[in-house]
Design a protein around this motif. Structure first.
Motif, PDB file in Angstrom:
ATOM      1  N   THR A 153     -15.392  25.593  13.593  1.00 28.24           N
ATOM      2  CA  THR A 153     -15.219  27.077  13.612  1.00 28.24           C
ATOM      3  C   THR A 153     -16.122  28.236  14.544  1.00 28.24           C
ATOM      4  O   THR A 153     -17.249  27.270  14.676  1.00 28.24           O
ATOM      5  CB  THR A 153     -15.179  27.406  12.099  1.00 28.24           C
ATOM      6  OG1 THR A 153     -16.516  27.338  11.752  1.00 28.24           O
ATOM      7  CG2 THR A 153     -14.304  26.529  11.186  1.00 28.24           C
ATOM      8  N   ARG A 179     -19.321  28.367  12.189  1.00 32.25           N
ATOM      9  CA  ARG A 179     -20.226  27.369  12.423  1.00 32.25           C
ATOM     10  C   ARG A 179     -20.975  27.495  13.682  1.00 32.25           C
ATOM     11  O   ARG A 179     -22.234  27.117  13.702  1.00 32.25           O
ATOM     12  CB  ARG A 179     -19.573  26.028  12.205  1.00 32.25           C
ATOM     13  CG  ARG A 179     -19.190  25.875  10.551  1.00 32.25           C
ATOM     14  CD  ARG A 179     -18.857  24.499  10.203  1.00 32.25           C
ATOM     15  NE  ARG A 179     -19.916  23.541  10.196  1.00 32.25           N
ATOM     16  CZ  ARG A 179     -19.868  22.433  10.268  1.00 32.25           C
ATOM     17  NH1 ARG A 179     -18.705  21.660  10.081  1.00 32.25           N
ATOM     18  NH2 ARG A 179     -20.990  21.573  10.429  1.00 32.25           N
ATOM     19  N   GLU A 234     -18.725  16.244  14.941  1.00 31.77           N
ATOM     20  CA  GLU A 234     -17.856  16.341  13.513  1.00 31.77           C
ATOM     21  C   GLU A 234     -16.303  16.696  14.139  1.00 31.77           C
ATOM     22  O   GLU A 234     -15.501  16.386  13.249  1.00 31.77           O
ATOM     23  CB  GLU A 234     -18.220  17.652  12.736  1.00 31.77           C
ATOM     24  CG  GLU A 234     -19.725  17.525  12.297  1.00 31.77           C
ATOM     25  CD  GLU A 234     -20.137  18.476  11.160  1.00 31.77           C
ATOM     26  OE1 GLU A 234     -19.207  18.777  10.656  1.00 31.77           O
ATOM     27  OE2 GLU A 234     -21.436  18.745  11.341  1.00 31.77           O
ATOM     28  N   ALA A 253     -11.634  19.175  13.925  1.00 33.95           N
ATOM     29  CA  ALA A 253     -11.212  19.675  12.238  1.00 33.95           C
ATOM     30  C   ALA A 253     -12.193  20.536  11.831  1.00 33.95           C
ATOM     31  O   ALA A 253     -11.805  21.580  11.153  1.00 33.95           O
ATOM     32  CB  ALA A 253     -10.861  18.395  11.522  1.00 33.95           C
ATOM     33  N   SER A 254     -13.472  20.413  11.860  1.00 34.25           N
ATOM     34  CA  SER A 254     -14.351  21.133  11.367  1.00 34.25           C
ATOM     35  C   SER A 254     -15.048  22.174  12.381  1.00 34.25           C
ATOM     36  O   SER A 254     -16.163  22.634  12.065  1.00 34.25           O
ATOM     37  CB  SER A 254     -15.476  20.611  10.547  1.00 34.25           C
ATOM     38  OG  SER A 254     -15.592  19.101  11.375  1.00 34.25           O
TER      39      SER A 254
END
Lengths: 210, 210
Positions: free
Chosen positions: B52, B55, B46, B49-50
């Protein structure tokens, strides 16, 4: 992107009022040169953070409109100004000895990028360009593309003189000399020094085989 | 930065309750491996940017606190996860023929960086690192430093076997092979291809003199 630079085609005035020296209007060429010079000086002295079209316009004594006639964005102007400012420092000597000439040029490049703010500025521009497609395009058009073409010309001339193997791709040599320096600027695991510049040239000219 | 990885010294629990397999607690080594694996997969699938900590924690089935025990920041975890994910792909073969081994490794590197999101991710991380000193430090500690050391070991081994000139500096060779690729990723004036990888090795092994 830029207008032709012959005086007859780059007049700054309306068709009915041709440019005349000494009547208060500077020829377009001169205006353009002043803008580039102001942009390069501002960038090298203060870095990208304080670089604005307004400040370049004030320093060059022109309107912002004059600047936008030639440069679509702040990034394009900064890069053109930078290229213009470092052009003489980064000129390629041509003594007829490619190995000596490469070393001279790389040493000047190392000096410029390590001992002046130029290295930091270029690293930040390349950094920003990774997520800013307009800046990336401007960088390639106004800086890296022209620099790369100059280097390739020098290498091709040496190939024609028989000083470099005719079957080596000069475009790859560019990545193995100046590109190797960029690698150390951008990922500073190792320092950029004169010894590094000398090692780049020796490794590549002589080859690594015993 | 990371804790020792022998089971006896990396217990995840308090001293009074030693880790026992099959009692619901995973050994710390296994937890650490799961976190790294989750981080690498998330990053490659991904992008940054996504990415974290939340996650990664959810995917690995651990608490955020467990992650912060080993990694001080999101950037450090991303880089460690990335390094872990690409380690096998970027392994250095050792057939005893340094020229063939370099070419094999560089081809794998080109494939990974051109045909997967890995190249874009690394370019963006290097880009951000230009204005983020913490990310720059994490990048060097968790990714470029270890990769560089692996490459230098391979080159030094070839020097001891007499396949590379003993007076060439392996650290400079790294910039002229992998650094040259980074130059094209970061300033894409020219494409990164298998032919480029082959040219890098040939230029450097054979040298440019006719």
């Amino acid at each position: 992107m830029t207008r032709a630079s012959t005086p007859s085609s780059s007049s700054d005035s309306a068709p009915a009022a041709p440019v005349r020296r000494g009547r208060g209007r500077r020829p377009a060429d001169e205006v353009r040169r002043d803008i580039l010079s102001a942009a390069g000086t501002l960038l090298l002295n203060e870095g990208m953070a304080s670089f604005t079209i307004e400040r370049v316009a004030a320093t060059a004594g022109v309107s912002k409109m004059s600047i936008y006639k030639w440069w679509p964005s702040k990034g394009a102007l900064a890069l053109d100004g930078y290229f213009n400012a470092v052009e003489n420092t980064l000129a390629f000597p041509d003594t007829g000895d490619i190995e000596a000439d490469l070393l001279t040029q790389l040493r000047a490049f190392v000096h410029l990028t390590v001992d002046t703010p130029a290295g930091r500025i270029v690293a930040e521009l390349v950094g920003q360009a990774q997520t800013d497609p307009d800046l990336a395009a401007a960088f390639r058009e106004h800086y890296s593309g022209p620099r790369r073409r100059l280097a390739v010309e020098v290498l091709e001339r040496a190939q024609r003189r028989g000083q470099l193997r005719a079957d080596a791709d000069p475009r790859i040599v560019v990545d193995q000399l100046w590109g190797a320096c960029y690698h150390r600027f951008l990922i500073p695991d190792e320092p950029v020094t004169e010894e590094f510049a000398a090692g780049l040239v020796t490794n590549l000219m002589r080859g690594l085989r015993p």
